[in-house]
Design a protein around this motif. Structure first.
Motif, PDB file in Angstrom:
ATOM      1  N   GLY A   1      42.098  37.295  41.300  1.00 25.00           N
ATOM      2  CA  GLY A   1      43.267  37.167  42.166  1.00 25.00           C
ATOM      3  C   GLY A   1      43.622  38.496  42.814  1.00 25.00           C
ATOM      4  O   GLY A   1      42.757  39.326  43.088  1.00 25.00           O
ATOM      5  N   ARG A   2      44.921  38.728  43.043  1.00 24.46           N
ATOM      6  CA  ARG A   2      45.387  39.973  43.676  1.00 24.46           C
ATOM      7  C   ARG A   2      45.467  41.070  42.606  1.00 24.46           C
ATOM      8  O   ARG A   2      46.522  41.397  42.088  1.00 24.46           O
ATOM      9  N   GLN A   3      44.309  41.662  42.299  1.00 29.76           N
ATOM     10  CA  GLN A   3      44.232  42.614  41.198  1.00 29.76           C
ATOM     11  C   GLN A   3      44.153  44.062  41.658  1.00 29.76           C
ATOM     12  O   GLN A   3      44.032  44.974  40.839  1.00 29.76           O
ATOM     13  N   GLY A   4      44.230  44.313  42.960  1.00 27.33           N
ATOM     14  CA  GLY A   4      44.159  45.684  43.460  1.00 27.33           C
ATOM     15  C   GLY A   4      42.737  46.095  43.769  1.00 27.33           C
ATOM     16  O   GLY A   4      42.387  46.350  44.925  1.00 27.33           O
ATOM     17  N   ALA A   5      41.878  46.178  42.770  1.00 26.58           N
ATOM     18  CA  ALA A   5      40.479  46.534  42.979  1.00 26.58           C
ATOM     19  C   ALA A   5      39.704  45.358  43.557  1.00 26.58           C
ATOM     20  O   ALA A   5      40.001  44.196  43.261  1.00 26.58           O
ATOM     21  N   LEU A   6      38.698  45.659  44.378  1.00 25.75           N
ATOM     22  CA  LEU A   6      37.831  44.605  44.899  1.00 25.75           C
ATOM     23  C   LEU A   6      37.024  43.967  43.766  1.00 25.75           C
ATOM     24  O   LEU A   6      36.785  42.760  43.766  1.00 25.75           O
ATOM     25  N   LEU A   7      36.626  44.807  42.804  1.00 25.51           N
ATOM     26  CA  LEU A   7      35.745  44.330  41.744  1.00 25.51           C
ATOM     27  C   LEU A   7      35.979  45.146  40.482  1.00 25.51           C
ATOM     28  O   LEU A   7      36.102  46.372  40.536  1.00 25.51           O
TER      29      LEU A   7
END
Length: 571
Positions: A560-566
Motif C-alpha cells: 500500500g502507501r508505505q513510502g518506499a517503492l519496494l
C-alpha cells in the motif's frame, strides 16, 4: 538548569518553545487528565495535548536536521550539527503548525493545532524576515484565537477558546518586546482559566477549571520561559471528585443531560486527516454538523484534521470519502467508565497472556500483520508515531506480555520510551529492535505464544537479526550519501539503512540491490511493493531469482502507501 532567553521570535525560539511546552505538558499531563469533564469526561485531554505538541516538536526538529544536512552539502568541511544560520522563521513555524496538524489528538489537541497554525500564518507571512518582535507576536496571538474559534462549529464560552481570546486581548494591551507580550498573554489566559467554572455549569459542579484551557496556559507559560529564561509559577488547578452524572452531562455544543445514570452524547469520537479542496471541506462541515457534535475542522492548503463526536462512525468516515481522501482514521468508542455509560459495572475483559504490537508503514502490511495476530499501528510516510501512540497500541493489545516491533531504526528511542511507560502500568514488554517491516515479518513468522516469554523473544530476535533488509525509494532532494551525491528524482537502493545504489530505473536498481544481498547467501526473499512501484518490478525480480538463485524462494506482498517503492528482505 535555567533556560537561555530568546530576544526575538525566530526559528530557534520556535524550537525552544516547542521543547519547553512538551516538557511542561509532560509534567502537567496527569493533572490535566484528572480535571477533564468537558466536552466529554474521558480523562485524556492532557495526554492528547502532549501528543499534539510532541508531533509539532518533532516536525521542528526535522527541519533543523534537514538544514544541517543541506549546509553540509554546500560546505562539506562543516561538521554535522553546525547551524550557523539555521532555518528561517517561516520554515520553523510552518513545520510546527504542520506537525501539530497531523498529530492532533482529541478536541483540545485539534484546537491547539489550529491555534499554532493561526500563529504560523502571521509569522510566515513576514516573507524574508528572520525574526519578529513584540508587535508581530501580538498579531500572531490575535490571529490564532480568531482562527481557532472559526474552526469550531459551535463555540462555547468557558473553554480553551475563551482562554485563547483572553490571552490575545491581554497581549494587545502590552507594549515592549516578546517577553512582555508573552507574559501579558499568560497572565490574561491564567485569569480567564480561573473564571471558566463560572461560565460552564459542568465545570462548576465538578469543582474544576477547563482542562483544555489549563493546557493552553501551560503552553503559554513555556512561551514566557522561552523569552525570559524563567518559567512562571505553575497553575494551581482546582480538583474535586467528579460525579459520574456530571461526567455525562455535556456534549460539545452545550447540549446537556443532567439526569444521573442517563446515557448522553454520541457514542464515538472520529478523527482523521483529510486531503480535500476548500469547497469540499465546507460541505463536509455541514454534513458532519448534522451527524453529531464537538465538530472541529482545522487546517488548510489541501490538508485538514477532522474531529467529531457521532453515533454513526461509518457515516462520518463516508462523509470524508465524499469530500476527499481521509486517512489516519481513528475511531474511539466512549465505552464503560467514561461519559456515555451508566453506573452499572461491566466485567473487565480478560487480558491475553501475550501479544505482538507492530508499527507498519502501509495498509497492505497492516492487514498482513493483523492476519498473523499482531496489533498494528499504521505509520504513514513522513508521519512517525509518537511514544504515546505506541503506549495506546500496547494498551489496546490488552495483554500481560507484549513483544514490540518498531520496524524502523528511527523509532528506536520512541519505542523504548513507550515500552518503559507500559512497564510502569504492569505490562511485561520486550522491545525487538527491528529496523524494517520485513524484519518484523520474519520475527512474527516464528512467534509462538505457547513458549516461555524469554524463549519467544529470543527466537523472534534471532529471526529478525538474520534478515537483511533493503528498500528502493526516490530521492526528494539533492543529498550526500554513502554512494555519492544523489539528485532529486534519482532512484536509491538502500541496504541495511545505507545508500548502496544510485540509478535512474527502478527495476535495475532493485535488481542490483537484490544481487548484492544474495551474494552473501539466502534462502527466502520477501518483496513488499508500494502503491507507486511499477507493476513489472515484482515479476522482473522473481524471474531473476528463479534464473540465478535456484535454491531461493520468493514471497511477494502488497504494502500500500508505505513510502518506499519496494521493501526487500533476505533470510
Amino acid at each position: 538548569m535555567a533556560q537561555v532567553p530568546q530576544r526575538f521570535f525566530d526559528a530557534l525560539a520556535v524550537r525552544t518553545w516547542c521543547g519547553l511546552s512538551l516538557r511542561a505538558l509532560g509534567r502537567a499531563r496527569e493533572e490535566i487528565d484528572a480535571i477533564n469533564v468537558y466536552p466529554v469526561a474521558d480523562g485524556d485531554t492532557g495526554t492528547n495535548l502532549y501528543l499534539t505538541v510532541e508531533s509539532a516538536a518533532g516536525a521542528v526538529e526535522a527541519v533543523f536536521a534537514a538544514h544541517e544536512v543541506d549546509e553540509g552539502l554546500r560546505d562539506p568541511s562543516r561538521t554535522r550539527g553546525h547551524t550557523a544560520d539555521g532555518p528561517s522563521l517561516a520554515d520553523a513555524v510552518g513545520a510546527m503548525a504542520h506537525g501539530a496538524l497531523i498529530g492532533a489528538r482529541g478536541n483540545s489537541g485539534t484546537i491547539l493545532a489550529q491555534l499554532l497554525r493561526g500563529m504560523a500564518e502571521v509569522l510566515a507571512a513576514r516573507g524574508d524576515s528572520e525574526h519578529t518582535g513584540g508587535p508581530g507576536l501580538r498579531l500572531a496571538l490575535r490571529h490564532a484565537a480568531a482562527s481557532a474559534r472559526q474552526a469550531v462549529a459551535h463555540p462555547v464560552e468557558g473553554t480553551v477558546l475563551t482562554v485563547a481570546a483572553a490571552a490575545a486581548d491581554a497581549a494587545d494591551g502590552a507594549g515592549g518586546d516578546c517577553a512582555e507580550v508573552a507574559r501579558a498573554a499568560y497572565e490574561g489566559a491564567r485569569a480567564a482559566l480561573a473564571a471558566t467554572p463560572g461560565q460552564l455549569a459542568v465545570l462548576e459542579r465538578a469543582g474544576v477549571v477547563d482542562a483544555g484551557g489549563h493546557g493552553l496556559v501551560t503552553v503559554l507559560a513555556a512561551l514566557v520561559e522561552t523569552f525570559t529564561g524563567r518559567a512562571p509559577a505553575p497553575v494551581a488547578a482546582p480538583h474535586a471528585r467528579v460525579d459520574r452524572a456530571v461526567e455525562g452531562e455535556c456534549a460539545a455544543e452545550g447540549r446537556c443531560a443532567a439526569e444521573e445514570g442517563d446515557e448522553s452524547g454520541p457514542a464515538f469520537e472520529v478523527i482523521y486527516l483529510l486531503e480535500a479542496e476548500d469547497a469540499a471541506v465546507a460541505r463536509l462541515r455541514q454534513r458532519l454538523d448534522t451527524l453529531g457534535d464537538s465538530l472541529v475542522v482545522v487546517g488548510g492548503d489541501g490538508l485538514w484534521n477532522v474531529h467529531v463526536h457521532v453515533d454513526d462512525a461509518g457515516a462520518a468516515v463516508e462523509a470524508g470519502v465524499e469530500a476527499g481522501r481521509p486517512y489516519r482514521i481513528r475511531i474511539t468508542h466512549f465505552g464503560h467508565g467514561d461519559a456515555h455509560t451508566t453506573k452499572a459495572e461491566r466485567p473487565p475483559r480478560e487480558r491475553a497472556q501475550r501479544a505482538v504490537v507492530a508499527v507498519v508503514p502501509g495498509e497492505g502490511l497492516a492487514a498482513l500483520y493483523t492476519e498473523a495476530g499482531a496489533t498494528t499501528l499504521l505509520a504513514r510516510p513522513g508521519e512517525p508515531p509518537a511514544s504515546g501512540e505506541l503506549v495506546q497500541a500496547v494498551r489496546r493489545a490488552h495483554a500481560r506480555e507484549v513483544v514490540l516491533l518498531p520496524n524502523d531504526a528511527e523509532l528506536r528511542h520512541t519505542a523504548a520510551a513507550a515500552a518503559e511507560q507500559a512497564r510502569t502500568e504492569g505490562v511485561r514488554v520486550a522491545l525487538i529492535p527491528t529496523r524494517s517491516a520485513v524484519q518484523g515479518i520474519a520475527a512474527l513468522a516464528v512467534h509462538e505464544s505457547e513458549r516461555r516469554f524469554d524463549e519467544d523473544v529470543v527466537a523472534m530476535t534471532s529471526a529478525a537479526g538474520a534478515t537483511r533488509h533493503a528498500e528502493v525509494t526516490v530521492a526528494e532532494r539533492q543529498s550526500w550519501t554513502t554512494a555519492g551525491i544523489c539528485q532529486a528524482g534519482d532512484v536509491l537502493g538502500l541496504i541495511d539503512g545505507d545508500v548502496a545504489v544510485i540509478g535512474a530505473d527502478v527495476s535495475q536498481v532493485a535488481a542490483t540491490v537484490l544481487d548484492r544481498m544474495l551474494s552473501a547467501g539466502g534462502e527466502l526473499v520477501t518483496l513488499v511493493l508500494g502503491d507507486e512501484a511499477p507493476e513489472s518490478v515484482a515479476d522482473h525480480l522473481e524471474a531473476r531469482v528463479r534464473e540465478a538463485y535456484l535454491a531461493v524462494d520468493t514471497v511477494v506482498h502488497r504494502g500500500g502507501r508505505q513510502g518506499a517503492l519496494l521493501l526487500v528482505g533476505v533470510e
